[in-house]
Write an enzyme that holds these catalytic residues in place. Structure first.
Site, PDB file in Angstrom:
ATOM      1  N   ARG A 111      -0.998  74.194  30.028  1.00 35.64           N
ATOM      2  CA  ARG A 111      -2.045  73.302  30.546  1.00 35.64           C
ATOM      3  C   ARG A 111      -1.384  71.953  30.698  1.00 35.64           C
ATOM      4  NH1 ARG A 111      -8.256  72.495  29.082  1.00 35.64           N
ATOM      5  NH2 ARG A 111      -8.233  74.393  30.313  1.00 35.64           N
ATOM      6  N   HIS A 138      -7.343  75.622  38.579  1.00 34.23           N
ATOM      7  CA  HIS A 138      -7.605  76.274  37.288  1.00 34.23           C
ATOM      8  C   HIS A 138      -7.690  77.788  37.538  1.00 34.23           C
ATOM      9  CE1 HIS A 138      -8.596  76.757  33.229  1.00 34.23           C
ATOM     10  NE2 HIS A 138      -9.729  76.094  33.141  1.00 34.23           N
ATOM     11  N   ASP A 248     -19.682  71.691  37.190  1.00 35.67           N
ATOM     12  CA  ASP A 248     -18.640  71.248  36.249  1.00 35.67           C
ATOM     13  C   ASP A 248     -19.047  69.827  35.837  1.00 35.67           C
ATOM     14  OD1 ASP A 248     -16.257  70.883  34.863  1.00 35.67           O
ATOM     15  OD2 ASP A 248     -14.946  70.988  36.622  1.00 35.67           O
TER      16      ASP A 248
HETATM   17  N1   CP Z   1     -13.123  75.846  30.988  1.00 39.08           N
HETATM   18  C1   CP Z   1     -12.032  75.473  30.265  1.00 39.08           C
HETATM   19  O1   CP Z   1     -10.884  75.536  30.722  1.00 39.08           O
HETATM   20  O2   CP Z   1     -12.322  75.093  29.002  1.00 39.08           O
HETATM   21  P1   CP Z   1     -11.274  74.405  27.996  1.00 39.08           P
HETATM   22  O3   CP Z   1     -10.896  73.074  28.574  1.00 39.08           O
HETATM   23  O4   CP Z   1     -12.000  74.300  26.704  1.00 39.08           O
HETATM   24  O5   CP Z   1     -10.052  75.293  27.909  1.00 39.08           O
END
Ligand code: CP
Length: 359
Positions: A111, A138, A248
């Site tokens: 990430r 994502h 979101d």
């Molecule tokens: N939706 C999502 O990626 O959640 P996190 O940021 O908690 O990983």
């Protein structure tokens, strides 16, 4: 990395644009098959002996926990490499980090703050790299969301008949959803304020010379190939006929968070509430990648209602991670040692130890 997601002969999962519609459906269906297996009491040891490295430049609940649980459930192991825990960000480059991790573990997820970082990591690695979210997209969220949509298809409809409306800010989750839906031949709408439409020619913060792939070009290409369609609009009429309404948070997470009054003034009209949900088809479902800012992007009434899929979606992050990890490590199978090679190596080691009296 090439446009099919290969670098150094290894396939990476950096964006779904590098995968065909059939491959994406394959990953989702594999994910759902493993889910069913585990639900029925059998945890297939498909990742036995494998180690996942998890690089996090930002915080996470769902991505971190689902990757780690997926490895554990399938017989593998995960190492959390959070901010400040490895040399990355100090004097070691992302490229050198990738080369080192390739010697130590079997697969890595990251990430990252800037998308270029995960692309550079894939270019350096000789093990598969998964993008656990960047400022551009994502993609693991996309696979989880596809699983959720497949499990909740409106009666009598196939994927190509489905309309998905994303309400609010044109975040990377919005862009990912748009790229996924158009790839699969669905109808996609972003309904939000003009200033926050999905951005064309998004700039890379860490390197202004690096050109991010263009969302609009990708969606145009996808629609030509799949027969899907997309619309980016501030017209509320476009929400009508939605099968799924998705949202979101209204602001970039992390350092780019905007003050509450500012974001409420800008996005209040696009809040997912009872009135907005009523514009959708009968049986329209609510989706959210989470975390949610209750009372802003979605009301409690919707998030906690029977039409809310956001908790199933969170569960399907785990579904997707298992499928993705298995799918990507299967690509290594051709290079994996044969049983005969393993037996020879074991025999040589035992002989070496026996000669030295080591038990
Ligand atoms: N939706 C999502 O990626 O959640 P996190 O940021 O908690 O990983």
């Amino acid at each position: 990395m090439d446009n099919r997601g290969y670098a150094n002969g290894i396939r990476h999962f950096i964006d779904t644009d590098a995968f065909t519609k059939e491959e994406i459906l394959d990953i989702a269906n594999l994910s759902l098959k493993i889910k069913n297996c585990i639900k029925n009491g059998y945890n297939p040891p498909l990742l036995k002996g494998k180690t996942l490295g998890m690089i996090f430049q930002q915080s996470s609940t769902r991505t971190r926990v689902s990757f780690e649980t997926a490895m554990e459930q399938l017989g593998g192991h995960a190492q959390y490499l959070g901010p400040g825990m490895i040399q990355l960000g100090g004097h070691e480059t992302i490229g050198d980090t990738g080369r080192v991790l390739s010697q130590l573990i079997d697969i890595v997820m990251a990430r990252v703050i800037a998308h270029k970082t995960v692309v550079d990591l894939a270019d350096a690695c000789t093990i598969p790299v998964l993008n656990g979210m960047s400022d551009w997209n994502h993609p693991t969220q996309e696979i989880g969301d596809l699983c959720t949509i497949l499990e909740n298809l409106p009666k009598g409809k196939k994927l190509e008949d489905v309309k998905v409306v994303f309400a609010g800010d044109g975040t990377q989750v919005c862009a990912s959803l748009g790229m996924l839906c158009t790839k699969l031949g669905m109808t996609f709408v972003q309904y939000g304020p003009k200033a926050n439409f999905m951005q064309e020619n998004l700039k890379c913060l860490s390197d202004p010379n690096y050109a991010y792939p263009d969302y609009i070009e990708i969606m145009e290409k996808n629609c030509k190939e799949s027969g899907g369609s997309y619309l980016i609009t501030d017209d509320r009429e476009a929400v009508k006929g939605a099968d799924f309404i998705y949202t979101d948070v209204w602001y970039g997470l992390y350092e780019s968070e905007t003050p509450k009054e500012e974001r409420v003034a800008k996005f209040q009209a696009y809040q997912v509430n009872r009135e907005l949900m009523q514009l959708g088809n009968l049986g329209c479902k609510f989706m959210h990648c989470l975390p949610a800012t209750r009372g802003e992007d979605v009301t409690d009434e919707v998030a906690d209602s029977e039409i809310s899929l956001c908790w199933d979606e969170a569960g399907n992050r785990l579904t997707a991670m298992r499928g993705l990890l298995v799918y990507l490590t299967q690509y290594q199978r051709e290079q994996a040692p044969t049983e005969l090679q393993q037996a020879c190596a074991k025999e040589q080691l035992e002989k070496f130890m026996a000669e030295r009296g080591i038990n």
